[in-house]
Scaffold this motif. Sequence first.
Motif, PDB file in Angstrom:
ATOM      1  N   ASN A 149       0.822  -1.209   0.000  1.00 22.55           N
ATOM      2  CA  ASN A 149       0.000   0.000   0.000  1.00 22.55           C
ATOM      3  C   ASN A 149       0.854   1.256   0.000  1.00 22.55           C
ATOM      4  O   ASN A 149       0.515   2.237   0.641  1.00 22.55           O
ATOM      5  N   MET A 150       1.969   1.206  -0.673  1.00 20.15           N
ATOM      6  CA  MET A 150       2.903   2.332  -0.643  1.00 20.15           C
ATOM      7  C   MET A 150       2.229   3.645  -1.031  1.00 20.15           C
ATOM      8  O   MET A 150       2.491   4.686  -0.454  1.00 20.15           O
ATOM      9  N   TRP A 151       1.334   3.569  -1.985  1.00 23.28           N
ATOM     10  CA  TRP A 151       0.645   4.790  -2.424  1.00 23.28           C
ATOM     11  C   TRP A 151      -0.173   5.417  -1.310  1.00 23.28           C
ATOM     12  O   TRP A 151      -0.420   6.601  -1.279  1.00 23.28           O
ATOM     13  N   TRP A 152      -0.616   4.564  -0.395  1.00 23.03           N
ATOM     14  CA  TRP A 152      -1.438   5.053   0.693  1.00 23.03           C
ATOM     15  C   TRP A 152      -0.577   5.735   1.757  1.00 23.03           C
ATOM     16  O   TRP A 152      -0.996   6.662   2.424  1.00 23.03           O
ATOM     17  N   HIS A 153       0.657   5.237   1.903  1.00 18.06           N
ATOM     18  CA  HIS A 153       1.554   5.802   2.910  1.00 18.06           C
ATOM     19  C   HIS A 153       2.250   7.062   2.432  1.00 18.06           C
ATOM     20  O   HIS A 153       2.870   7.769   3.201  1.00 18.06           O
ATOM     21  N   LEU A 154       2.152   7.276   1.145  1.00 19.93           N
ATOM     22  CA  LEU A 154       2.880   8.386   0.558  1.00 19.93           C
ATOM     23  C   LEU A 154       2.061   9.663   0.699  1.00 19.93           C
ATOM     24  O   LEU A 154       1.316  10.045  -0.193  1.00 19.93           O
ATOM     25  N   LYS A 155       2.199  10.319   1.848  1.00 20.95           N
ATOM     26  CA  LYS A 155       1.411  11.528   2.091  1.00 20.95           C
ATOM     27  C   LYS A 155       2.108  12.689   1.393  1.00 20.95           C
ATOM     28  O   LYS A 155       2.916  13.389   1.995  1.00 20.95           O
ATOM     29  N   ILE A 156       1.787  12.856   0.167  1.00 20.74           N
ATOM     30  CA  ILE A 156       2.562  13.741  -0.676  1.00 20.74           C
ATOM     31  C   ILE A 156       1.803  15.016  -1.039  1.00 20.74           C
ATOM     32  O   ILE A 156       2.357  15.948  -1.604  1.00 20.74           O
ATOM     33  N   ILE A 157       0.501  15.056  -0.689  1.00 12.12           N
ATOM     34  CA  ILE A 157      -0.290  16.233  -1.032  1.00 12.12           C
ATOM     35  C   ILE A 157      -0.420  17.132   0.191  1.00 12.12           C
ATOM     36  O   ILE A 157      -1.034  16.745   1.194  1.00 12.12           O
ATOM     37  N   PRO A 158       0.159  18.324   0.140  1.00  9.61           N
ATOM     38  CA  PRO A 158       0.093  19.232   1.295  1.00  9.61           C
ATOM     39  C   PRO A 158      -1.334  19.708   1.518  1.00  9.61           C
ATOM     40  O   PRO A 158      -2.157  19.681   0.601  1.00  9.61           O
ATOM     41  N   PRO A 159      -1.632  20.136   2.745  1.00  7.46           N
ATOM     42  CA  PRO A 159      -2.980  20.643   3.021  1.00  7.46           C
ATOM     43  C   PRO A 159      -3.207  21.982   2.321  1.00  7.46           C
ATOM     44  O   PRO A 159      -2.265  22.610   1.851  1.00  7.46           O
ATOM     45  N   ILE A 160      -4.452  22.398   2.274  1.00 13.37           N
ATOM     46  CA  ILE A 160      -4.761  23.665   1.623  1.00 13.37           C
ATOM     47  C   ILE A 160      -4.227  24.831   2.451  1.00 13.37           C
ATOM     48  O   ILE A 160      -3.719  25.813   1.932  1.00 13.37           O
ATOM     49  N   SER A 161      -4.312  24.658   3.793  1.00 11.33           N
ATOM     50  CA  SER A 161      -3.879  25.753   4.656  1.00 11.33           C
ATOM     51  C   SER A 161      -2.366  25.765   4.796  1.00 11.33           C
ATOM     52  O   SER A 161      -1.678  24.838   4.369  1.00 11.33           O
ATOM     53  N   ASP A 162      -1.851  26.810   5.436  1.00  8.81           N
ATOM     54  CA  ASP A 162      -0.412  26.896   5.688  1.00  8.81           C
ATOM     55  C   ASP A 162      -0.064  26.380   7.071  1.00  8.81           C
ATOM     56  O   ASP A 162       1.038  26.585   7.556  1.00  8.81           O
ATOM     57  N   ASN A 163      -1.005  25.715   7.723  1.00  8.67           N
ATOM     58  CA  ASN A 163      -0.777  25.277   9.091  1.00  8.67           C
ATOM     59  C   ASN A 163       0.105  24.026   9.107  1.00  8.67           C
ATOM     60  O   ASN A 163      -0.276  22.988   8.569  1.00  8.67           O
ATOM     61  N   GLU A 165       0.572  21.996  11.377  1.00  6.44           N
ATOM     62  CA  GLU A 165       0.002  20.910  12.186  1.00  6.44           C
ATOM     63  C   GLU A 165      -1.032  20.101  11.406  1.00  6.44           C
ATOM     64  O   GLU A 165      -1.494  19.076  11.884  1.00  6.44           O
ATOM     65  N   ASP A 166      -1.419  20.574  10.244  1.00 15.20           N
ATOM     66  CA  ASP A 166      -2.430  19.847   9.470  1.00 15.20           C
ATOM     67  C   ASP A 166      -1.819  18.630   8.788  1.00 15.20           C
ATOM     68  O   ASP A 166      -0.662  18.646   8.383  1.00 15.20           O
ATOM     69  N   SER A 167      -2.634  17.581   8.679  1.00 15.81           N
ATOM     70  CA  SER A 167      -2.150  16.358   8.053  1.00 15.81           C
ATOM     71  C   SER A 167      -2.156  16.487   6.540  1.00 15.81           C
ATOM     72  O   SER A 167      -3.047  17.097   5.960  1.00 15.81           O
ATOM     73  N   TRP A 168      -1.150  15.889   5.937  1.00 14.40           N
ATOM     74  CA  TRP A 168      -1.111  15.796   4.481  1.00 14.40           C
ATOM     75  C   TRP A 168      -1.910  14.562   4.061  1.00 14.40           C
ATOM     76  O   TRP A 168      -2.219  13.718   4.896  1.00 14.40           O
ATOM     77  N   ILE A 169      -2.233  14.467   2.784  1.00 11.32           N
ATOM     78  CA  ILE A 169      -2.931  13.258   2.353  1.00 11.32           C
ATOM     79  C   ILE A 169      -2.177  12.570   1.223  1.00 11.32           C
ATOM     80  O   ILE A 169      -1.329  13.172   0.566  1.00 11.32           O
ATOM     81  N   SER A 170      -2.491  11.288   1.063  1.00  6.77           N
ATOM     82  CA  SER A 170      -1.836  10.530   0.009  1.00  6.77           C
ATOM     83  C   SER A 170      -2.772  10.485  -1.199  1.00  6.77           C
ATOM     84  O   SER A 170      -3.971  10.699  -1.062  1.00  6.77           O
ATOM     85  N   PRO A 171      -2.240  10.185  -2.392  1.00  2.00           N
ATOM     86  CA  PRO A 171      -3.084  10.125  -3.580  1.00  2.00           C
ATOM     87  C   PRO A 171      -4.264   9.169  -3.404  1.00  2.00           C
ATOM     88  O   PRO A 171      -5.336   9.400  -3.945  1.00  2.00           O
ATOM     89  N   TRP A 172      -4.095   8.098  -2.621  1.00  2.00           N
ATOM     90  CA  TRP A 172      -5.184   7.149  -2.424  1.00  2.00           C
ATOM     91  C   TRP A 172      -6.336   7.722  -1.626  1.00  2.00           C
ATOM     92  O   TRP A 172      -7.438   7.214  -1.653  1.00  2.00           O
ATOM     93  N   GLU A 173      -6.019   8.741  -0.831  1.00  2.00           N
ATOM     94  CA  GLU A 173      -7.061   9.301   0.018  1.00  2.00           C
ATOM     95  C   GLU A 173      -7.901  10.350  -0.706  1.00  2.00           C
ATOM     96  O   GLU A 173      -8.854  10.876  -0.153  1.00  2.00           O
ATOM     97  N   VAL A 174      -7.496  10.663  -1.914  1.00  2.62           N
ATOM     98  CA  VAL A 174      -8.234  11.676  -2.670  1.00  2.62           C
ATOM     99  C   VAL A 174      -9.508  11.051  -3.231  1.00  2.62           C
ATOM    100  O   VAL A 174      -9.441  10.086  -3.990  1.00  2.62           O
ATOM    101  N   GLU A 175     -10.636  11.583  -2.800  1.00  2.00           N
ATOM    102  CA  GLU A 175     -11.893  10.961  -3.214  1.00  2.00           C
ATOM    103  C   GLU A 175     -12.202  11.266  -4.674  1.00  2.00           C
ATOM    104  O   GLU A 175     -12.594  10.407  -5.438  1.00  2.00           O
ATOM    105  N   SER A 176     -12.033  12.518  -5.027  1.00  4.70           N
ATOM    106  CA  SER A 176     -12.266  12.878  -6.420  1.00  4.70           C
ATOM    107  C   SER A 176     -11.380  14.062  -6.753  1.00  4.70           C
ATOM    108  O   SER A 176     -10.836  14.709  -5.867  1.00  4.70           O
ATOM    109  N   GLU A 177     -11.245  14.287  -8.034  1.00  4.46           N
ATOM    110  CA  GLU A 177     -10.405  15.391  -8.470  1.00  4.46           C
ATOM    111  C   GLU A 177     -10.893  16.714  -7.894  1.00  4.46           C
ATOM    112  O   GLU A 177     -10.116  17.591  -7.556  1.00  4.46           O
ATOM    113  N   GLN A 178     -12.228  16.813  -7.756  1.00  2.00           N
ATOM    114  CA  GLN A 178     -12.799  18.085  -7.307  1.00  2.00           C
ATOM    115  C   GLN A 178     -12.475  18.374  -5.844  1.00  2.00           C
ATOM    116  O   GLN A 178     -12.531  19.518  -5.409  1.00  2.00           O
ATOM    117  N   ALA A 179     -12.165  17.301  -5.113  1.00  2.00           N
ATOM    118  CA  ALA A 179     -11.894  17.514  -3.698  1.00  2.00           C
ATOM    119  C   ALA A 179     -10.583  18.263  -3.484  1.00  2.00           C
ATOM    120  O   ALA A 179     -10.327  18.784  -2.406  1.00  2.00           O
TER     121      ALA A 179
END
Lengths: 539, 372
Positions: A149-163, A165-179
């Motif tokens: 599940n390497m793609w799931w562990h790869l938290k490569i997408i930064p959050p929208i905010s500049d905080n 402390e916010d968690s990043w997400i991995s490509p697998w966690e992206v529900e849709s392009e619009q999200a």
Amino acid sequence: MKKVVLLLSVFLSTFSLFSRDFDYRDIPVQDGGRIKPLDTFARNQLLSIYGKRSLKSEDVPAIDWLIDLLADPHIGFKQKVFKLRNPEVVQSLGLEWDNIHTYSYHEILDGLESQRELLIQIHAKPVDELSIIESQLKELHANFQKFANMWWHLKIIPPISDNPEDSWISPWEVESEQALSENQRNLLFNFLEYLNKKLQNDTLGMDMAMSNYYNELNTNYSILIDSHRLKLETWYNEANMFYISLAFYILAFLLLGFSWVTAPILLKKIAYFSLIIGFLLHGGGLCLRMYIMQRPPVTTLYESIIFVSFIANLCAIILEYIRKDGLGIFIGSISGAIFHYIGFKYSVDGDTMGMLVAVLNSNFWLATHVTTITIGYGTSLMAGFMGHIYLGMAILYPERTSSLKEIYNNTFGITLMALFFSLFGTILGGIWADQSWGRFWGWDPKENGAMLICMWHLMMIHMRLSGMVKGPGFALGMVLNNIIVALAWFGVNLLSVGLHSYGFASGIAINLGLFILFEFLFGIGAYFWANSKQKIAIK
Amino acid sequence: MRSIIRKLGNPKIFVFTIMWMMILVFVGTIAQRDMGLYYAQQQYFSNWLAWFGPIPVPGGRLTMLVMFLNMISLLFRHTLWQMKKVGIIIVHMGALLLLIGGGITAWFSFEGNMVLDEGGESNFIVNSQQSELAFINTTQPDYNDITSLPEKILKNRNILNPTDLPFTIEIIQFHSNAEAERRTQSKGDFYHGLAKNFLLLPKENEKEAEMNRAGILFKISDTNTDADGIYSLFLGQSIPQTLQVNDESYTLVLRRERIYLPFAIELLDFKRVLHPGTTIPKSFSSEVNLIENDIPRRVMIKMNEPLRHKEYTFFQASFSQSDSGETSILAVVKNYGRLFPYISSLIMSFGLLIHLLLQLPKLLSSKGKKRA
């Protein structure tokens, strides 16, 4: 003085060499609570699966292994990257125990499938009741999951905010392009584009994608992500400064050895020079770590090893500067090499730059208490090494009373210094405890360990004062002092680890036991031998 | 007298006491593994006498007292008062101060916890190592009169007669850790509540003193009513034991010892922050109102940033989460000796530094032999 300036300039120029462009190794990922370059992420993944930070059989760096795996899982899954060290585990998976004992995804998959019931049973058990083979199977299973599940562990997408402390997400966690926001989308697509071009072997396309990626990062995420620090960390990973430093320490030792045989002053000078270069690299590595993590030098056991060794070598270099007879080089090169070696053993535990739990998360106290007490360890061990030298000298050359007296005085001086740092560090620790838990002293094992070191020093100093010990006795005391330091430093951790001390921890216990036994036997044996030699010499 | 002082100030005495102290610390630290930190500390360090099996040996307190006397007498030695020993004098003064501070802390400090639910308020500290037997007079609707008997006096066969209670209490059994066992046959009317159907059995202390569940069996007499008889209570018992004497009604509880404060604290919000994407805690904090004379003041208590008010200090110690919300646990300390380590460490480090500066050049140079 000129030499020092020269050295420093050479040293600094190596840093400036590294003004390179951002590349795929520096892509930021959030892992283990911090933002790190993909290079570090890849190294740690490979380390936990394969046991090394690069694929030795094919000479592939971890980062390329990871990129290949992400770009084309079909090839990645065929690679034999699962290292199994226990033949029993291999047997239970129904696999062949060969010389390399590495296995591919599919082999492990079939093996685990066949052991499904056992695995369910293992997962239901409490951790401290697992046998060695069970805990290894569990670990393998976790590694396997991670790999698959390497793609799931790869938290490569930064959050929208500049905080931060916010968690990043991995490509697998992206529900849709619009999200995703536009910035996030651009970043991710450029990364995917890079992998795509990589698959097609289109170098130009890869460069394009990477430079687009970097532009995106630089324009929209410059607050959250310091790309300079990412590059620096990649460089730190690659440079392996502690390995090079080790090489220089060993070189210094060999040169010193040759200088004794052939006795030219020149060789000794080169040895001293080599020791200093090793030391500067050692310090450079420490500084880099401090800069990358933005915190004081010692925060984990691993860092304490590196730092203790750094302090011991600083003492050795000063000692050599004063004495100019090779003693400092001798002690510095040996202790530096040993500590680097222990440090490497520790670094296989995973990311050596981990995040800290809440109570430790205070740069002020880390900088004051932890640094001081670690300097205390370093100087104490230095005094211990001097004790060895004294006893060795007393056995080999009992007639050289004046130089023995000198070493005795040096040892005592270093002991005073060690007492200063240990005592001050222990009290600072008490004050920290008072600040965060409301009590200065709680008789907790770690506190008691530090206090034992101080008390041992106090005892030796007063024994000398009241004439209870002379040179050999004091030297013996300082040799035994090493045992106290080792117990306070590592032994205390074993006390609390207690039940689940399998695998690496039991390795520590055995090594610690051997060290204590050796120091004890050496100290006592050498003491009596030296005493009898002295009596003969007097007659 | 003078010769006694001279003998007492001998550094050899220091060598032997510190040797003994090291053995104590070593054994006491190893013992923590089996008996837990609190009991090991009680047995080896906070004691005048420690026991190695059946043999009585000097405990931490006695050893430190000897060290203290040794150091005091040293200051009366004429040979000490020389300019070149100024560093040494300062160090020993600092060490004396440290021991004095330790003594003050050992006698006068107090540690406890304050447990606060989010939105809740409290004006007392709980001592998690000691229990008390409390008689809560609930006759008046708007306030309670509480009489509490501390664990110290809950000794077997002690007969207690508190002035504000209209009856006599005789302690039959008290165990700092106990369990209940159902009687095979239930007792008659002289036995009340829990005591009717359950026996009180002693248990070995838990490793962590906070995990102990104390139990008590006692007799109440001289009420001249049916309420006379034998009662039993457990720590944290869910059904309260009540008692009716004439027109007064009481609730009886065995609970952790409470110390009431002249002010109250209200928990507004507890926060736990994790390092992003992990389960490693990054920080804990409690936002509280410090309420004194009905006037609240907002304060933030964080890890490494306690709240100090009057002689009390409140630290973020622990927390728990449940369906009903978050609970923050603050450690509360009252210590008059807390400044001593700060001052003495400054003095000691200063003294050692002076001594080092005076001695090191001589000791580290290769020409040291000529002067030594």
